[in-house]
Motif scaffolding. Sequence first.
Motif, short mmCIF file in Angstrom:
data_model
loop_
_atom_site.label_atom_id
_atom_site.label_comp_id
_atom_site.label_asym_id
_atom_site.label_seq_id
_atom_site.Cartn_x
_atom_site.Cartn_y
_atom_site.Cartn_z
N ASP A 192 65.60 -52.48 -131.13
CA ASP A 192 65.88 -53.03 -129.80
C ASP A 192 65.85 -52.00 -128.68
O ASP A 192 65.75 -52.36 -127.51
CB ASP A 192 67.26 -53.72 -129.79
N SER A 193 65.95 -50.72 -129.01
CA SER A 193 65.97 -49.68 -127.99
C SER A 193 64.57 -49.09 -127.79
O SER A 193 63.92 -48.68 -128.76
CB SER A 193 66.94 -48.56 -128.40
N HIS A 194 64.14 -49.05 -126.53
CA HIS A 194 62.82 -48.51 -126.20
C HIS A 194 62.96 -47.57 -124.99
O HIS A 194 62.74 -47.98 -123.84
CB HIS A 194 61.84 -49.65 -125.88
N PRO A 195 63.32 -46.31 -125.22
CA PRO A 195 63.57 -45.36 -124.12
C PRO A 195 62.37 -45.13 -123.21
O PRO A 195 62.53 -44.76 -122.05
CB PRO A 195 63.93 -44.06 -124.86
N ASP A 196 61.15 -45.37 -123.71
CA ASP A 196 59.95 -45.13 -122.90
C ASP A 196 59.44 -46.40 -122.22
O ASP A 196 58.34 -46.42 -121.66
CB ASP A 196 58.84 -44.55 -123.77
N ALA A 197 60.24 -47.45 -122.23
CA ALA A 197 59.81 -48.72 -121.65
C ALA A 197 59.67 -48.63 -120.13
O ALA A 197 60.38 -47.88 -119.46
CB ALA A 197 60.81 -49.82 -122.00
N LEU A 198 58.73 -49.42 -119.57
CA LEU A 198 58.53 -49.49 -118.13
C LEU A 198 59.34 -50.65 -117.55
O LEU A 198 59.45 -51.71 -118.18
CB LEU A 198 57.05 -49.68 -117.82
N GLY A 199 59.89 -50.45 -116.37
CA GLY A 199 60.73 -51.46 -115.74
C GLY A 199 60.07 -52.26 -114.64
O GLY A 199 60.74 -52.95 -113.87
N GLY A 200 58.72 -52.21 -114.55
CA GLY A 200 58.02 -53.00 -113.55
C GLY A 200 58.51 -52.72 -112.14
O GLY A 200 58.79 -51.58 -111.77
N PHE A 201 58.65 -53.78 -111.34
CA PHE A 201 59.06 -53.61 -109.95
C PHE A 201 60.48 -53.07 -109.81
O PHE A 201 60.84 -52.49 -108.79
CB PHE A 201 58.91 -54.91 -109.16
N THR A 202 61.30 -53.21 -110.86
CA THR A 202 62.68 -52.72 -110.77
C THR A 202 62.74 -51.19 -110.75
O THR A 202 63.72 -50.62 -110.28
CB THR A 202 63.54 -53.24 -111.94
N ASP A 203 61.70 -50.53 -111.26
CA ASP A 203 61.67 -49.06 -111.25
C ASP A 203 61.40 -48.50 -109.85
O ASP A 203 61.64 -47.33 -109.58
CB ASP A 203 60.57 -48.54 -112.19
N LYS A 204 60.89 -49.35 -108.96
CA LYS A 204 60.47 -48.87 -107.64
C LYS A 204 61.57 -48.93 -106.59
O LYS A 204 61.42 -48.43 -105.48
CB LYS A 204 59.27 -49.70 -107.16
N TYR A 205 62.70 -49.56 -106.94
CA TYR A 205 63.77 -49.73 -105.97
C TYR A 205 65.07 -49.18 -106.55
O TYR A 205 65.69 -49.78 -107.43
CB TYR A 205 63.94 -51.21 -105.60
N GLU A 206 65.46 -48.02 -106.04
CA GLU A 206 66.66 -47.36 -106.55
C GLU A 206 67.90 -48.03 -105.96
O GLU A 206 67.99 -48.28 -104.76
CB GLU A 206 66.64 -45.88 -106.17
N PHE A 207 68.85 -48.32 -106.83
CA PHE A 207 70.09 -48.93 -106.38
C PHE A 207 71.14 -47.86 -106.10
O PHE A 207 71.34 -46.96 -106.92
CB PHE A 207 70.64 -49.90 -107.44
#
Length: 218
Positions: free
Chosen positions: A135-150
């Motif tokens: 279930d854990s994928h440290p190298d996964a991409l987060g799509g548009f969520t990666d582009k907006y820092e909270f």
Amino acid sequence: MEIFPIAHIKNDFKSKFSIPRQSGICDIESEIIFEKEYGDVNAIRGLEEFSHIWLIWGFSENVRDNHSLTVRPPRLGGNTRMGVFATRSPFRPNNLGMSCVRVKSIDGGVITVLGADLMDGTPIYDIKPYIPYSDSHPDALGGFTDKYEFSPLKVEADESVIKKAGEKWESLKTVLTNDPRPAYQNDSERIYGFAFADFEVKFRVDSDVLTVLEIENE
């Protein structure tokens, strides 16, 4: 296929407004209360060996007769449309949600978890153990969520206001730090309010500072 609740969640999120946008963001405590026919401790035998579990649940407060194949994620300001299956929007064809939560304790047939993004009373349809190796994928991409820092908010309140919240203050502060407002609302003069635990909470946000104005008993 017919599905039915095996349990429901019990916590302090009394309205949709204050619920974290994702599971695991706020370590608010919740209890999983099983329906009578599934309350046998044998049904969860061995679960104590796992640190996290997956919850399959229903968006019971977002029932609609029709659904759009595109939605406007709050993370994108509420104006950009994305495919519903490329988001975690609550408005889905089958109104199903999935959350990963941390197991705090198991007492008899009650599971206490941390990090649930479910409203009080939400029906749970299934529980599965979280398995790190698959279930854990440290190298996964987060799509548009990666582009907006909270950026978390700084929470301020008078001592008299904090005292009204009592032992719930730290939990409430965690929710407020993660900014419960819709992402597309940024009016510094607007007063927001929501129900949490036994309180009605009112606050205002100016820049990166959230000021709690009032905490009242419902």
